[in-house]
Design an enzyme around this catalytic site. Structure first.
Site, short mmCIF file in Angstrom:
data_model
loop_
_atom_site.label_atom_id
_atom_site.label_comp_id
_atom_site.label_asym_id
_atom_site.label_seq_id
_atom_site.Cartn_x
_atom_site.Cartn_y
_atom_site.Cartn_z
N ASP A 1 35.04 84.35 29.44
CA ASP A 1 36.16 84.88 30.24
C ASP A 1 36.93 85.91 29.41
OD1 ASP A 1 37.91 85.27 32.31
OD2 ASP A 1 39.01 83.41 32.04
N ILE B 1 55.06 76.70 30.49
CA ILE B 1 55.23 78.13 30.23
C ILE B 1 54.25 78.97 31.04
CG2 ILE B 1 56.29 77.98 27.96
CD1 ILE B 1 53.47 78.74 26.85
N ALA C 1 45.49 79.45 37.18
CA ALA C 1 44.72 78.95 38.30
C ALA C 1 44.05 77.65 37.92
CB ALA C 1 43.68 79.98 38.71
N GLU C 2 43.66 77.53 36.64
CA GLU C 2 42.85 76.41 36.24
C GLU C 2 43.65 75.34 35.53
OE1 GLU C 2 39.74 76.99 33.41
OE2 GLU C 2 38.85 75.21 34.29
#
Lengths: 338, 221
Positions: free
Chosen positions: B127, B10, B14-15
Site C-alpha cells: 500500500d 487520532i 477505513a481499515e
C-alpha cells in the site's frame, strides 16, 4: 406548444451487448429510454455478433424512443453517442448511427465517455452532487471521485470486472440467460439460499482489487462438485463484494466526501447495496443507488451527459468521432464540474 | 490493553483506528482493526487477524532491511491491535506538493531507495501511498501501514507494489506524478541495480496492460 421550444438531445449507447437510445431535454428530464439487448446463444458477448444485432435493432429502437418521447427528428438539437470505452465493433455501430443522424439533421455531434455517463445519470436520478462512485458492471469495476478538473480513479480491478467475474461463474455453473434477467441476478437469487462460507481468495492490493484468482478458485470448487451451488454463489458474492466495499471505504475515508453512489449493472444487486450502505453510514455519508433502468447500459445516460458536455462547449467534429476503445475516465474533460 | 492509558483517537481510517496513548512512559500509537459489519464475521476475523500478524512481522523485516519503521511494543491478536512507537513528523502526502522541486527530487529518490531496500529483503509493502510515509525532523523517512504487505521475491509482486506507488502519485500528486515516479525509480535503481530495475519496469508495463481500457494496451495492437 410549450414543448416546441424545448431543446432535446438524443443519446446512443452501444458499448457492449445493449443498444440503447435515450432522449433528454436540456433541463435533465429523461423523456425516453429505449433499448434492445443482444443475447448470445452460448458463451459471452461476441463483439461482431453484438454489433450485427445493434445494426439490425437501431432502426426500431430509434423509432421507439422518438415515439415514446413524442419528439420528431427535426426537433432534436444534438446527437450524443457513447464514444468509449467498450468493444470496437459495437462502438463503431453506434457511432455510425450517430454520425448519420447528425449529418442528416445537420445538428452537432457529441462524443460521450461511457463511464462518466454512468456517474452523471446516477447524480441526475439520485440527487447526488459530489459522490465517491463505485461503478461495477460487466466491463468496468472502479472507485472514482471528482477531484481538480477530472474524475480520478482511486481504485479499480487489476484484471477482470466484477460483472464479468459473476457472469463467467454463472455460465460455468450452467445458469441460463433468461430474457430480461442478467446472469448476475441468477447468482444473487441462489446466494440468498447459501449460508456456508467457503474460503476463497480475497485479494486487495492497495486501493485495487484482483478478481481472476477468485473466479478460478470458485470455478475449481464448482467443478470438484463437493460444494452446494448455493453456498458457492453466496461465498463468491461475499468475497467479491467485500473486496469492492473495502476499497470504496478506503476512497471514502481518503476523499472525505459526503455521498456514495453505486452505479453500473451490478448496482442492482441487493447484497452489494446493503454492504455499501453500511460503510456509507459508518462514515456519515449518504448512500445512493441508481434506479434499475438506469443502472445497466442505457441511452438516457448518454443523452444527459451529451447535454452537460454540449452546454459547456464540447462538440465532437466528424473527424474526431472515431471509437475510443480504451478511453479512461480520467482522460475525459468534464467542464460542467468545478 | 490494560497497560495502555489515556487513549486519544487520532485517525479513523477505513481499515483501522489509530490511538495516541502512553505506554510505560512512552508516546505510542495503538492501531486497532475493528470488525467490519459489511462482511461475514468469519471472513472478517480471518482478514483482521491475518493483517495484524503479518503487519507486525513485515515491519520487523523492514527494519532488518534498513528501512525505518515504528518499533513494535505489543501485538494483541485477540483485539487485532498493535502498540507501536509514535513517530513525530509529517506525512509525505502533506509535504510533497509544498516543497521545492529540488527537495521533492531528493525526497522521491529516498523513497525509491527505501522501496528498493524493502524489495531486496523480500518485503512487499502492499500500500505504497504517500500517506503511509512519514518524514521526521532528522530527515528520516518511516514507512508505516504494512497491513496489506506480503513476503515475496517475485517480480510480479515488486511490479504491483511500484505500480501502486505510481497510481498513488497520479491520484494524489498528479501535477508532479511523472517526475516524482521517475525519481522514485532512480532511487530504486541505486539500490537494486539497473538490470533488476529494468526488469521491474517491464513488469509494471505488463501489469498496466492487463487492466481494462488502458492506453498502454494499444502497443500490442
Amino acid at each position: 406548444m410549450k414543448r416546441a421550444i424545448e431543446a432535446y438531445c438524443l443519446g446512443i449507447e452501444s458499448t457492449a451487448d445493449d443498444f440503447g437510445v435515450g432522449i433528454s431535454n436540456f433541463k435533465g428530464d429523461i423523456i425516453a429510454n429505449a433499448s434492445s439487448s443482444y443475447i448470445p446463444e452460448e458463451g459471452g458477448i461476441h463483439p461482431r455478433e453484438a454489433a450485427r444485432h445493434h445494426a439490425e435493432a437501431a432502426d426500431e429502437v430509434l423509432n421507439e424512443a422518438l415515439t415514446k418521447a413524442e419528439v420528431k427528428p427535426r426537433d432534436l438539437n444534438i446527437v450524443a453517442f457513447s464514444q468509449g470505452p467498450g468493444l470496437g465493433p459495437c462502438l463503431r455501430t453506434g457511432a455510425t448511427v450517430a454520425r448519420a443522424l447528425s449529418s442528416y439533421l445537420n445538428i452537432p455531434l457529441v462524443g460521450v465517455n461511457h463511464s462518466i455517463a454512468h456517474i452523471e445519470i446516477g447524480k441526475l436520478t439520485t440527487g447526488a452532487h459530489d459522490p465517491v462512485t463505485l461503478y461495477v458492471s460487466g466491463g468496468n469495476t472502479m472507485v472514482t471521485a471528482y477531484d481538480c478538473g477530472r474524475y480520478r480513479v482511486f481504485g479499480e480491478t487489476l484484471d477482470i470486472a466484477l460483472g464479468n467475474c459473476l457472469d463467467v461463474f454463472a455460465r460455468e455453473a450452467g445458469l441460463k440467460h433468461k430474457k430480461g434477467t442478467p446472469l448476475g441476478a441468477a447468482i444473487e437469487q441462489l446466494a440468498t439460499k447459501g449460508d456456508k462460507l467457503i474460503p476463497l481468495p480475497y485479494v486487495v492490493k492497495g486501493m485495487d482489487i484482483s478478481l481472476s484468482g477468485l473466479l478460478t478458485a470458485a470455478t475449481t470448487a464448482l467443478n470438484k462438485g463437493k460444494c452446494r451451488l448455493e453456498d458457492l454463489c453466496y461465498s463468491l458474492q461475499e468475497h467479491a463484494f467485500s473486496m469492492v466495499t473495502e476499497v470504496t471505504e478506503r476512497a471514502l475515508a481518503h476523499t472525505e466526501k459526503r455521498e456514495v453512489l453505486l452505479t453500473g449493472g451490478v448496482a442492482a444487486n441487493r447484497r452489494l447495496q446493503a454492504m455499501i450502505a453500511v460503510i456509507a453510514e459508518e462514515h456519515g455519508a449518504l448512500f445512493k443507488t441508481v434506479p434499475k433502468e438506469f443502472a445497466t447500459d442505457n441511452g438516457a445516460m448518454i443523452a444527459w451527459t451529451g447535454v452537460l458536455a454540449y452546454t459547456n462547449g464540447i462538440v465532437t467534429p466528424l473527424e474526431n468521432s472515431y471509437a475510443k476503445l480504451r478511453w479512461r475516465i480520467e482522460k475525459a474533460d468534464v467542464p460542467w464540474l468545478k | 490493553m490494560a497497560e495502555v492509558a489515556s487513549q486519544t483517537l487520532i485517525k479513523k481510517g477505513a481499515e483501522a483506528r489509530l490511538y495516541l496513548a502512553e505506554w510505560h512512559g512512552r508516546k505510542v500509537i495503538v492501531k486497532m482493526r475493528f470488525p467490519k459489519k459489511y462482511r461475514p464475521s468469519e471472513l472478517d476475523e480471518q482478514i483482521r487477524v491475518y493483517r495484524t500478524t503479518h503487519e507486525s512481522q513485515l515491519m520487523h523485516e523492514a527494519k532488518l532491511a534498513g528501512v525505518p519503521t515504528p518499533t513494535i511494543f505489543l501485538v494483541d491478536i485477540s483485539k487485532a491491535a498493535i502498540t507501536m512507537e509514535f513517530i513525530e513528523g509529517n506525512q509525505v502526502k502533506q509535504l510533497l506538493d509544498k516543497i521545492s522541486t529540488e527537495e521533492r527530487k531528493k525526497l522521491c529518490i529516498k523513497l525509491g531507495e527505501l522501496i528498493g531496500k524493502l524489495h531486496g529483503q523480500g518485503v512487499i509493502h502492499g500500500d505504497l501511498t504517500t500517506s503511509n510515509m512519514i518524514l521526521n525532523a532528522d530527515d528520516k523517512v518511516f514507512l508505516v501501514d504494512f497491513g496489506l504487505g506480503e513476503k515475496s521475491i517475485e517480480l510480479e509482486a515488486k511490479g504491483v507494489d511500484l505500480h501502486l506507488m505510481k497510481r498513488a502519485l497520479q491520484s494524489t500528486h498528479y501535477k508532479f506524478a511523472e517526475e516524482c515516479f521517475q525519481n522514485v525509480i532512480d532511487g530504486y535503481s541505486k539500490v537494486r541495480g539497473a538490470e533488476e530495475t529494468t526488469k521491474v519496469l517491464e513488469k509494471i508495463k505488463q501489469i498496466e496492460r492487463r487492466g481494462r481500457y488502458v492506453a498502454e494496451r494499444r502497443e500490442e495492437e
